[in-house]
Design a protein around this motif. Structure first.
Motif, PDB file in Angstrom:
ATOM      1  N   ARG A 203     -28.903 -39.266 -16.059  1.00 47.69           N
ATOM      2  CA  ARG A 203     -29.436 -40.605 -16.248  1.00 47.69           C
ATOM      3  C   ARG A 203     -29.621 -40.873 -17.738  1.00 47.69           C
ATOM      4  NH1 ARG A 203     -34.791 -41.864 -13.134  1.00 47.69           N
ATOM      5  NH2 ARG A 203     -35.610 -40.486 -14.738  1.00 47.69           N
ATOM      6  N   GLY A 204     -28.835 -41.815 -18.262  1.00 49.93           N
ATOM      7  CA  GLY A 204     -28.971 -42.224 -19.651  1.00 49.93           C
ATOM      8  C   GLY A 204     -28.062 -41.524 -20.636  1.00 49.93           C
ATOM      9  N   LYS A 205     -27.294 -40.522 -20.206  1.00 53.11           N
ATOM     10  CA  LYS A 205     -26.485 -39.782 -21.169  1.00 53.11           C
ATOM     11  C   LYS A 205     -25.384 -39.002 -20.462  1.00 53.11           C
ATOM     12  CE  LYS A 205     -26.947 -36.627 -25.026  1.00 53.11           C
ATOM     13  NZ  LYS A 205     -27.813 -35.854 -25.883  1.00 53.11           N
ATOM     14  N   ASP A 206     -24.285 -38.759 -21.182  1.00 50.20           N
ATOM     15  CA  ASP A 206     -23.244 -37.846 -20.731  1.00 50.20           C
ATOM     16  C   ASP A 206     -23.296 -36.611 -21.610  1.00 50.20           C
ATOM     17  OD1 ASP A 206     -22.323 -39.511 -18.755  1.00 50.20           O
ATOM     18  OD2 ASP A 206     -20.739 -40.385 -19.978  1.00 50.20           O
TER      19      ASP A 206
ATOM     20  N   VAL B 125     -31.638 -28.552 -20.850  1.00 49.61           N
ATOM     21  CA  VAL B 125     -33.053 -28.296 -21.112  1.00 49.61           C
ATOM     22  C   VAL B 125     -33.501 -29.048 -22.368  1.00 49.61           C
ATOM     23  CG1 VAL B 125     -34.692 -26.500 -21.797  1.00 49.61           C
ATOM     24  CG2 VAL B 125     -33.140 -26.107 -19.880  1.00 49.61           C
ATOM     25  N   LYS B 126     -32.661 -29.068 -23.391  1.00 51.93           N
ATOM     26  CA  LYS B 126     -32.987 -29.800 -24.621  1.00 51.93           C
ATOM     27  C   LYS B 126     -33.095 -31.301 -24.337  1.00 51.93           C
ATOM     28  CE  LYS B 126     -31.380 -30.423 -29.354  1.00 51.93           C
ATOM     29  NZ  LYS B 126     -30.344 -30.070 -30.335  1.00 51.93           N
ATOM     30  N   HIS B 127     -32.177 -31.837 -23.544  1.00 49.34           N
ATOM     31  CA  HIS B 127     -32.216 -33.255 -23.187  1.00 49.34           C
ATOM     32  C   HIS B 127     -33.471 -33.574 -22.376  1.00 49.34           C
ATOM     33  CE1 HIS B 127     -30.936 -37.220 -21.952  1.00 49.34           C
ATOM     34  NE2 HIS B 127     -31.086 -36.869 -20.684  1.00 49.34           N
ATOM     35  N   LYS B 128     -33.832 -32.679 -21.473  1.00 46.85           N
ATOM     36  CA  LYS B 128     -35.025 -32.881 -20.652  1.00 46.85           C
ATOM     37  C   LYS B 128     -36.282 -32.896 -21.514  1.00 46.85           C
ATOM     38  CE  LYS B 128     -37.535 -30.875 -16.786  1.00 46.85           C
ATOM     39  NZ  LYS B 128     -37.558 -29.787 -15.800  1.00 46.85           N
ATOM     40  N   GLN B 129     -36.356 -31.984 -22.488  1.00 45.78           N
ATOM     41  CA  GLN B 129     -37.509 -31.945 -23.378  1.00 45.78           C
ATOM     42  C   GLN B 129     -37.592 -33.208 -24.223  1.00 45.78           C
ATOM     43  OE1 GLN B 129     -36.995 -28.300 -25.507  1.00 45.78           O
ATOM     44  NE2 GLN B 129     -37.994 -27.051 -23.925  1.00 45.78           N
ATOM     45  N   LYS B 130     -36.447 -33.698 -24.675  1.00 48.40           N
ATOM     46  CA  LYS B 130     -36.447 -34.928 -25.470  1.00 48.40           C
ATOM     47  C   LYS B 130     -36.944 -36.112 -24.658  1.00 48.40           C
ATOM     48  CE  LYS B 130     -32.873 -34.224 -28.940  1.00 48.40           C
ATOM     49  NZ  LYS B 130     -31.579 -34.710 -29.429  1.00 48.40           N
TER      50      LYS B 130
ATOM     51  N   PHE C 280     -32.992 -29.776 -14.036  1.00 49.31           N
ATOM     52  CA  PHE C 280     -33.025 -31.218 -14.290  1.00 49.31           C
ATOM     53  C   PHE C 280     -32.494 -31.931 -13.056  1.00 49.31           C
ATOM     54  CE2 PHE C 280     -31.423 -35.071 -16.564  1.00 49.31           C
ATOM     55  CZ  PHE C 280     -32.641 -35.474 -17.076  1.00 49.31           C
ATOM     56  N   ASP C 281     -33.366 -32.647 -12.340  1.00 46.42           N
ATOM     57  CA  ASP C 281     -32.942 -33.234 -11.078  1.00 46.42           C
ATOM     58  C   ASP C 281     -32.284 -34.601 -11.190  1.00 46.42           C
ATOM     59  OD1 ASP C 281     -35.607 -32.468 -11.600  1.00 46.42           O
ATOM     60  OD2 ASP C 281     -36.377 -33.829 -10.130  1.00 46.42           O
ATOM     61  N   HIS C 282     -32.084 -35.118 -12.385  1.00 46.38           N
ATOM     62  CA  HIS C 282     -31.469 -36.437 -12.539  1.00 46.38           C
ATOM     63  C   HIS C 282     -29.968 -36.340 -12.837  1.00 46.38           C
ATOM     64  CE1 HIS C 282     -35.404 -38.201 -12.325  1.00 46.38           C
ATOM     65  NE2 HIS C 282     -35.815 -37.435 -13.321  1.00 46.38           N
ATOM     66  N   VAL C 283     -29.324 -35.301 -12.337  1.00 46.16           N
ATOM     67  CA  VAL C 283     -27.881 -35.138 -12.524  1.00 46.16           C
ATOM     68  C   VAL C 283     -27.178 -36.021 -11.501  1.00 46.16           C
ATOM     69  CG1 VAL C 283     -25.962 -33.522 -12.461  1.00 46.16           C
ATOM     70  CG2 VAL C 283     -28.165 -32.781 -13.363  1.00 46.16           C
ATOM     71  N   ILE C 284     -26.300 -36.901 -11.988  1.00 45.31           N
ATOM     72  CA  ILE C 284     -25.603 -37.823 -11.101  1.00 45.31           C
ATOM     73  C   ILE C 284     -24.294 -37.198 -10.624  1.00 45.31           C
ATOM     74  CG2 ILE C 284     -24.505 -40.082 -10.935  1.00 45.31           C
ATOM     75  CD1 ILE C 284     -26.621 -40.985 -13.058  1.00 45.31           C
ATOM     76  N   ASP C 285     -23.446 -36.804 -11.571  1.00 45.90           N
ATOM     77  CA  ASP C 285     -22.200 -36.145 -11.187  1.00 45.90           C
ATOM     78  C   ASP C 285     -21.711 -35.226 -12.300  1.00 45.90           C
ATOM     79  OD1 ASP C 285     -21.248 -37.957 -13.013  1.00 45.90           O
ATOM     80  OD2 ASP C 285     -19.746 -38.837 -11.725  1.00 45.90           O
ATOM     81  N   ALA C 286     -20.771 -34.356 -11.924  1.00 43.08           N
ATOM     82  CA  ALA C 286     -20.197 -33.400 -12.867  1.00 43.08           C
ATOM     83  C   ALA C 286     -18.691 -33.378 -12.664  1.00 43.08           C
ATOM     84  CB  ALA C 286     -20.775 -32.010 -12.640  1.00 43.08           C
ATOM     85  N   HIS C 287     -17.973 -33.390 -13.778  1.00 48.71           N
ATOM     86  CA  HIS C 287     -16.518 -33.316 -13.752  1.00 48.71           C
ATOM     87  C   HIS C 287     -16.105 -32.064 -14.522  1.00 48.71           C
ATOM     88  CE1 HIS C 287     -12.426 -34.685 -13.412  1.00 48.71           C
ATOM     89  NE2 HIS C 287     -12.276 -34.493 -14.707  1.00 48.71           N
TER      90      HIS C 287
END
Length: 107
Positions: free
Chosen positions: A57-60, A86-91, A31-38
């Motif tokens: 993008r659009g969700k945490d 992967v589930k978020h990407k499919q949705k 998923f290439d729309h990852v902004i940041d990770a903590h």
């Protein structure tokens, strides 16, 4: 992708930071729309805990895992996170674009 790795009752070594970064690259490949990770790594007596909040993008997306070994906890964490991404990407891709018609036309 911005990566922030912190530790509670644990010194985050460059080896652990590199290991977490290499594992998170797998998630970024799916998923290439990852902004940041903590990432927060915690040690309590015999329990090693790893948790991550991934801002896309659009969700945490939040995930956590525990084990007696920190590296095993990180592996389990990344596996859970990968399934969630992967589930978020499919949705997001399937939203409103069903191939089956809900109301077939009858003649």
């Amino acid at each position: 992708m911005n990566l922030n790795v912190s530790g509670h009752h644990l010194d985050v070594t460059p080896a652990i930071r590199t290991y977490v970064h290499s594992k998170l690259e797998r998630v970024a490949r799916h998923f290439d729309h990852v902004i940041d990770a903590h990432v927060i790594l915690t040690v309590d007596k015999l329990r090693q805990k790893a948790e991550v909040t991934l801002h896309v993008r659009g969700k945490d997306i939040f995930s956590e895992a525990e084990d007696q070994d920190m590296y095993v906890a990180i592996d389990a964490l990344i596996d859970k996170l990968d399934r969630q991404v992967v589930k978020h990407k499919q949705k997001t891709q399937d939203h409103g674009h069903s191939t089956l018609k809900k109301h077939p036309v009858t003649e």
